[in-house]
Design a protein around this motif. Structure first.
Motif, short mmCIF file in Angstrom:
data_model
loop_
_atom_site.label_atom_id
_atom_site.label_comp_id
_atom_site.label_asym_id
_atom_site.label_seq_id
_atom_site.Cartn_x
_atom_site.Cartn_y
_atom_site.Cartn_z
N ALA A 46 0.81 -1.28 -0.04
CA ALA A 46 0.09 0.02 0.09
C ALA A 46 0.82 1.12 0.03
N VAL A 47 0.45 2.20 -0.76
CA VAL A 47 1.17 3.58 -0.47
C VAL A 47 0.55 4.72 0.28
N PHE A 48 -0.74 4.88 -0.11
CA PHE A 48 -1.47 5.95 0.85
C PHE A 48 -2.87 5.65 0.58
N SER A 93 1.58 13.79 -13.10
CA SER A 93 1.63 13.69 -11.59
C SER A 93 2.86 14.60 -11.15
N SER A 94 4.02 14.48 -12.00
CA SER A 94 5.31 15.23 -11.57
C SER A 94 4.80 16.65 -11.85
N ALA A 95 4.24 17.09 -12.88
CA ALA A 95 4.03 18.39 -13.22
C ALA A 95 2.88 18.95 -12.15
N GLU A 96 1.83 18.32 -11.88
CA GLU A 96 0.65 18.56 -10.92
C GLU A 96 1.23 18.93 -9.66
N PHE A 97 2.14 17.85 -9.37
CA PHE A 97 2.68 17.84 -7.62
C PHE A 97 4.07 18.41 -7.53
N SER A 98 4.58 19.45 -8.69
CA SER A 98 5.63 19.91 -8.71
C SER A 98 6.14 20.51 -7.22
N SER A 99 5.17 21.29 -6.72
CA SER A 99 5.57 22.06 -5.47
C SER A 99 5.23 20.80 -4.10
N PRO A 104 6.36 17.24 -3.53
CA PRO A 104 7.26 16.26 -3.67
C PRO A 104 6.74 14.91 -3.16
N ASP A 105 6.30 14.88 -2.10
CA ASP A 105 6.13 13.74 -1.25
C ASP A 105 4.56 13.07 -1.94
N GLU A 106 3.97 13.98 -2.10
CA GLU A 106 2.79 13.70 -3.01
C GLU A 106 2.84 13.05 -4.41
N ALA A 107 3.82 13.52 -4.98
CA ALA A 107 4.22 13.14 -6.28
C ALA A 107 4.88 11.65 -6.13
N LYS A 108 5.79 11.63 -5.22
CA LYS A 108 6.24 10.24 -4.80
C LYS A 108 5.34 9.15 -4.71
N LYS A 109 4.29 9.67 -3.81
CA LYS A 109 3.29 8.51 -3.48
C LYS A 109 2.59 8.34 -4.68
N THR A 110 2.00 9.11 -5.53
CA THR A 110 1.22 8.83 -6.58
C THR A 110 2.12 8.12 -7.55
N ARG A 111 3.48 8.12 -7.68
CA ARG A 111 4.25 7.45 -8.58
C ARG A 111 4.19 6.06 -7.84
N GLU A 112 4.32 5.83 -6.78
CA GLU A 112 4.44 4.26 -6.17
C GLU A 112 3.05 3.78 -6.20
N ALA A 113 1.85 4.38 -6.26
CA ALA A 113 0.60 3.84 -6.48
C ALA A 113 0.40 3.50 -8.06
N LEU A 114 0.85 4.36 -8.99
CA LEU A 114 0.91 4.11 -10.37
C LEU A 114 1.70 2.81 -10.78
#
Length: 238
Positions: free
Chosen positions: A46-48, A193-199, A201-211
């Motif tokens: 699980a990621v988040f 995700s990288s563009a939307e969560f550029s500011s 980084p934690d959220e971008a990382k979690k989204t990447r892990e989920a994907l």
């Protein structure tokens, strides 16, 4: 064929047949992303917890489910022991102008006999050469013969050797097309995700892990389904 079908689905399809084709195969990728595992062979960790609120993850889930539905349909056609003209109608043909169209839009596809497919190019003779090449490169494993503005395809009987060839193609080309389509979904959503969560980084990382978890789970489901269908085909009597 799967990747091209994804493009066509995105441009002009409804999801009308999707839910009914999923059955037990298309279990939710979110479920796979949320389960906890002890090793790599099991479902990704699980990621988040708020996956349902993450629009990027949810959009990726919908696209993955579409591709899974296409895989189910493709395997049903591929492993059918009867001639299905839809297999020919859906072959994508690259025309001289560089555009790609399904064979059904450049020729009339019919069954001349139970084992002969007839492709009539009377209204579009310039597409014969490209269509012939597309069929030869497809997973149909047939060689069309030309007579004027018509291509005839003699479909070989389903011998043991042909069944083995069909099984090999499914495990090779079809599985590779499926994985490429899944990977394209992952890459597109990860970039978004990288563009939307550029500011953030934690959220971008979690989204990447989920994907990534969803991608791996989908690949695993696809491999298992293909292997199951492959074994069923090889067990059938000539």
């Amino acid at each position: 064929m799967i990747r091209l079908a994804v493009i066509r689905l995105t441009q002009n399809t409804s999801r009308r047949q999707f839910l009914s084709s999923q059955n037990s195969f298309s279990s939710s990728a979110v479920t796979f992303a949320k389960k906890k595992v002890d090793n790599k062979k099991k479902t990704p960790p699980a990621v988040f917890s708020n996956l349902d609120d993450n629009s990027i993850v949810q959009n990726a889930l919908k696209e993955i489910q579409r591709v899974e539905a296409l895989l189910v349909e493709e395997l049903s056609r591929h492993f059918s022991l009867k001639v299905d003209i839809r297999q020919y109608e859906d072959v994508m043909v690259k025309l001289d102008n560089g555009k790609e169209k399904p064979l059904s839009l450049v020729a009339r596809v019919t069954l001349k006999s139970p084992l002969i497919v007839m492709l009539n190019f009377q209204d579009n003779p310039s597409a014969i050469k490209a269509a012939k090449l597309a069929i030869q490169k497809s997973t149909l494993n047939v060689t069309p013969q030309q007579e004027g503005a018509v291509l005839y395809v003699n479909v070989p009987p389903t011998s043991k050797e042909r069944r083995e060839k069909m099984a090999t193609d499914a495990k090779g080309r079809i599985l590779n097309e499926y994985k490429k389509a899944i990977n394209e979904i992952y890459s597109t959503c990860d970039k978004k995700s990288s563009a939307e969560f550029s500011s953030r980084p934690d959220e971008a990382k979690k989204t990447r892990e989920a994907l990534l978890n969803m991608k791996h789970a989908a690949e695993q489901r696809g491999s298992l389904l293909i292997e199951e269908r492959r074994k069923q085909l090889l067990k059938q009597v000539v």
